[in-house]
Design a protein around this motif. Structure first.
Motif, PDB file in Angstrom:
ATOM      1  N   PHE A  86       0.864  -1.183   0.000  1.00  0.00           N
ATOM      2  CA  PHE A  86       0.000   0.000   0.000  1.00  0.00           C
ATOM      3  C   PHE A  86       0.894   1.225   0.000  1.00  0.00           C
ATOM      4  N   GLU A  87       0.835   2.012  -1.066  1.00  0.00           N
ATOM      5  CA  GLU A  87       1.739   3.140  -1.221  1.00  0.00           C
ATOM      6  C   GLU A  87       1.022   4.276  -1.932  1.00  0.00           C
ATOM      7  N   ARG A  88       1.226   5.512  -1.430  1.00  0.00           N
ATOM      8  CA  ARG A  88       0.645   6.705  -2.030  1.00  0.00           C
ATOM      9  C   ARG A  88      -0.870   6.608  -2.178  1.00  0.00           C
ATOM     10  N   GLY A  89      -1.518   5.986  -1.208  1.00  0.00           N
ATOM     11  CA  GLY A  89      -2.964   5.889  -1.237  1.00  0.00           C
ATOM     12  C   GLY A  89      -3.524   4.845  -2.182  1.00  0.00           C
ATOM     13  N   ALA A 147      14.268  18.251 -10.140  1.00  0.00           N
ATOM     14  CA  ALA A 147      14.801  17.821 -11.442  1.00  0.00           C
ATOM     15  C   ALA A 147      15.193  16.346 -11.455  1.00  0.00           C
ATOM     16  N   SER A 148      15.549  15.776 -10.311  1.00  0.00           N
ATOM     17  CA  SER A 148      15.886  14.337 -10.191  1.00  0.00           C
ATOM     18  C   SER A 148      17.054  13.951 -11.098  1.00  0.00           C
ATOM     19  N   PHE A 149      18.194  14.612 -10.900  1.00  0.00           N
ATOM     20  CA  PHE A 149      19.377  14.294 -11.695  1.00  0.00           C
ATOM     21  C   PHE A 149      19.850  12.861 -11.462  1.00  0.00           C
ATOM     22  N   ALA A 150      19.827  12.431 -10.216  1.00  0.00           N
ATOM     23  CA  ALA A 150      20.299  11.079  -9.899  1.00  0.00           C
ATOM     24  C   ALA A 150      19.415  10.012 -10.542  1.00  0.00           C
ATOM     25  N   GLU A 151      18.115  10.243 -10.591  1.00  0.00           N
ATOM     26  CA  GLU A 151      17.209   9.274 -11.212  1.00  0.00           C
ATOM     27  C   GLU A 151      17.436   9.197 -12.715  1.00  0.00           C
ATOM     28  N   ILE A 152      17.729  10.327 -13.340  1.00  0.00           N
ATOM     29  CA  ILE A 152      18.023  10.321 -14.772  1.00  0.00           C
ATOM     30  C   ILE A 152      19.271   9.492 -15.050  1.00  0.00           C
ATOM     31  N   ARG A 153      20.296   9.678 -14.235  1.00  0.00           N
ATOM     32  CA  ARG A 153      21.529   8.903 -14.417  1.00  0.00           C
ATOM     33  C   ARG A 153      21.284   7.414 -14.168  1.00  0.00           C
ATOM     34  N   ARG A 154      20.494   7.077 -13.148  1.00  0.00           N
ATOM     35  CA  ARG A 154      20.233   5.669 -12.841  1.00  0.00           C
ATOM     36  C   ARG A 154      19.504   4.985 -13.980  1.00  0.00           C
ATOM     37  N   GLN A 155      18.495   5.643 -14.534  1.00  0.00           N
ATOM     38  CA  GLN A 155      17.744   5.031 -15.630  1.00  0.00           C
ATOM     39  C   GLN A 155      18.578   4.930 -16.905  1.00  0.00           C
ATOM     40  N   LEU A 178       6.953  19.800  -9.296  1.00  0.00           N
ATOM     41  CA  LEU A 178       6.583  20.213  -7.941  1.00  0.00           C
ATOM     42  C   LEU A 178       6.233  21.688  -7.899  1.00  0.00           C
ATOM     43  N   GLY A 179       6.970  22.519  -8.622  1.00  0.00           N
ATOM     44  CA  GLY A 179       6.666  23.946  -8.629  1.00  0.00           C
ATOM     45  C   GLY A 179       5.296  24.247  -9.183  1.00  0.00           C
ATOM     46  N   ALA A 180       4.850  23.471 -10.178  1.00  0.00           N
ATOM     47  CA  ALA A 180       3.532  23.692 -10.764  1.00  0.00           C
ATOM     48  C   ALA A 180       2.412  23.346  -9.790  1.00  0.00           C
ATOM     49  N   ALA A 181       2.660  22.370  -8.916  1.00  0.00           N
ATOM     50  CA  ALA A 181       1.625  21.938  -7.970  1.00  0.00           C
ATOM     51  C   ALA A 181       1.851  22.479  -6.568  1.00  0.00           C
ATOM     52  N   LEU A 182       2.832  23.369  -6.402  1.00  0.00           N
ATOM     53  CA  LEU A 182       3.197  23.808  -5.055  1.00  0.00           C
ATOM     54  C   LEU A 182       2.080  24.583  -4.368  1.00  0.00           C
ATOM     55  N   LEU A 223      -1.720  14.476  -3.712  1.00  0.00           N
ATOM     56  CA  LEU A 223      -1.064  15.519  -4.499  1.00  0.00           C
ATOM     57  C   LEU A 223       0.417  15.208  -4.702  1.00  0.00           C
ATOM     58  N   HIS A 224       1.083  14.762  -3.636  1.00  0.00           N
ATOM     59  CA  HIS A 224       2.496  14.393  -3.767  1.00  0.00           C
ATOM     60  C   HIS A 224       2.666  13.181  -4.688  1.00  0.00           C
ATOM     61  N   ALA A 225       1.739  12.247  -4.607  1.00  0.00           N
ATOM     62  CA  ALA A 225       1.812  11.081  -5.484  1.00  0.00           C
ATOM     63  C   ALA A 225       1.646  11.469  -6.943  1.00  0.00           C
ATOM     64  N   ARG A 226       0.763  12.400  -7.209  1.00  0.00           N
ATOM     65  CA  ARG A 226       0.558  12.874  -8.575  1.00  0.00           C
ATOM     66  C   ARG A 226       1.833  13.509  -9.131  1.00  0.00           C
ATOM     67  N   VAL A 227       2.488  14.343  -8.317  1.00  0.00           N
ATOM     68  CA  VAL A 227       3.737  14.977  -8.741  1.00  0.00           C
ATOM     69  C   VAL A 227       4.803  13.926  -9.031  1.00  0.00           C
ATOM     70  N   ALA A 228       4.927  12.949  -8.144  1.00  0.00           N
ATOM     71  CA  ALA A 228       5.940  11.909  -8.329  1.00  0.00           C
ATOM     72  C   ALA A 228       5.663  11.064  -9.562  1.00  0.00           C
ATOM     73  N   ASP A 229       4.399  10.750  -9.811  1.00  0.00           N
ATOM     74  CA  ASP A 229       4.057   9.928 -10.978  1.00  0.00           C
ATOM     75  C   ASP A 229       4.324  10.663 -12.285  1.00  0.00           C
ATOM     76  N   VAL A 230       3.951  11.948 -12.346  1.00  0.00           N
ATOM     77  CA  VAL A 230       4.168  12.723 -13.562  1.00  0.00           C
ATOM     78  C   VAL A 230       5.665  12.898 -13.820  1.00  0.00           C
ATOM     79  N   ARG A 231       6.430  13.158 -12.768  1.00  0.00           N
ATOM     80  CA  ARG A 231       7.877  13.303 -12.921  1.00  0.00           C
ATOM     81  C   ARG A 231       8.504  12.002 -13.398  1.00  0.00           C
ATOM     82  N   GLU A 232       8.098  10.892 -12.803  1.00  0.00           N
ATOM     83  CA  GLU A 232       8.660   9.593 -13.192  1.00  0.00           C
ATOM     84  C   GLU A 232       8.327   9.256 -14.642  1.00  0.00           C
ATOM     85  N   ASP A 233       7.114   9.569 -15.066  1.00  0.00           N
ATOM     86  CA  ASP A 233       6.715   9.300 -16.447  1.00  0.00           C
ATOM     87  C   ASP A 233       7.556  10.115 -17.429  1.00  0.00           C
ATOM     88  N   ALA A 234       7.794  11.391 -17.118  1.00  0.00           N
ATOM     89  CA  ALA A 234       8.577  12.248 -18.009  1.00  0.00           C
ATOM     90  C   ALA A 234      10.028  11.777 -18.099  1.00  0.00           C
TER      91      ALA A 234
END
Length: 326
Positions: free
Chosen positions: A57-60, A199-207, A108-112, A150-161
């Motif tokens: 169970f994660e992010r609702g 921006a998630s620089f580390a995630e970009i490098r990992r992927q 995150l800035g768009a949904a802040l 709201l935080h889950a939505r931001v994380a999902d959209v960022r991960e998709d991009a």
């Protein structure tokens, strides 16, 4: 909806290494029985051997992760001989050495605004108190669920991009060069910390690391002290200082004018060619501005001049290994 204690115990004890079955979008799990999945994965798992399932169970939401054993054939990169440099940043998320720019959507800035409003609502509700044993009110539970959504939505959209960006790069180029960014140090800047984390620089490098390997490419990580932004991509001259506000790189030696991010990406691409042992092209050896040499060695470092040794605004060139001018 939060999991009940009975459901939580059942999932922790049985779902980790469960025998799972699929039937037209339905999954059969121990204890829980038959569950309808939001996404039909039967077509993707044709000929695959299901090893285990993990439900959490994660992010609702309830999420089921399936571990399968399957032979997958991934195509080679469409441009296996190309070396591309990628300069990551905040103003523009990524700039490629071929001139392609990927804008930073700042999820995150768009949904802040909504996140801050939801957080204030949570803080005004009756919360838990360990001293008195008070439990949070139902209104606080609902407000917390909204904030988490709201935080889950931001994380999902960022991960998709990020997945779309890294997949496109890995499928196109045979060699990709990125910088070894000091993300932990960058987040210590209170003015940039939130933007760097978003921006998630580390995630970009990992992927990029595992996706490029899937497609038979090579990922080259430039040395952290490689002065990609301060080095002129035309003549190899290195500026002793370059502030963040200077968005255009102007070389005082060859008078080259270029966007600083594109200039850094070109230097990273040349770094990759040097590491791979690829000879520079004729345009790099004798460029249109009359330079008679290619870009300097990959591991060049900017040299800070002592006061009084050079006139103001003068820049130096990186010395080569034998002590002569580069």
């Amino acid at each position: 909806m939060d999991p009940t204690p009975t459901q939580d115990r059942a999932l922790r004890s049985h779902a980790g290494a469960a025998r799972v079955a699929f039937n037209w979008g339905l999954s059969t799990l121990p204890v829980l029985g038959q569950i309808k999945l939001h996404e039909d994965v039967t077509a993707r798992l044709v000929g695959a051997r299901i090893r285990s399932a993990t439900v959490r169970f994660e992010r609702g939401r309830w999420n089921a992760s399936f571990t399968v054993e399957q032979d997958v054939q991934r195509p080679r990169a469409t441009k296996p001989g190309d070396v591309i440099g990628i300069d990551l940043g905040i103003k523009t998320l990524a700039v490629l050495s071929d001139g392609t720019e990927i804008p930073n959507l700042r999820h995150l800035g768009a949904a802040l605004r909504k996140v801050r409003r939801a957080a204030r609502t949570v803080s005004r509700r009756q919360g838990p108190d360990r001293r008195t044993g008070q439990r949070p009110s139902n209104r606080r539970r609902r407000a917390s669920a909204r904030l988490g959504g709201l935080h889950a939505r931001v994380a999902d959209v960022r991960e998709d991009a990020i997945h779309k960006l890294t997949t496109s790069i890995a499928r196109t180029y045979g060699a990709v060069v990125i910088e070894d960014l000091n993300v932990a140090g960058m987040t210590k800047n209170r003015r940039l910390a939130r933007h760097v984390a978003d921006a998630s620089f580390a995630e970009i490098r990992r992927q990029l690391a595992y996706k490029i390997e899937w497609h038979g490419g090579t990922l080259i990580v430039a040395d952290r002290w490689f002065a990609s932004s301060k080095t002129c991509s035309e003549c190899g001259a290195v500026r002793a200082k370059l502030t963040l506000s200077e968005r255009t790189y102007v070389c005082d030696v060859c008078a080259m004018v270029m966007d600083r991010d594109v200039n850094a990406a070109l230097n990273l691409a040349q770094y990759g060619r040097h590491e791979l042992g690829i000879a520079a092209s004729g345009a790099e050896i004798a460029n249109g501005r009359g330079a008679d040499r290619k870009t300097g060695l990959a591991r060049q470092v900017a040299v800070k001049r002592q006061p009084g040794t050079a006139s103001a605004g003068q820049t130096g060139t990186v010395p080569s290994q034998d002590g002569t001018a580069a």
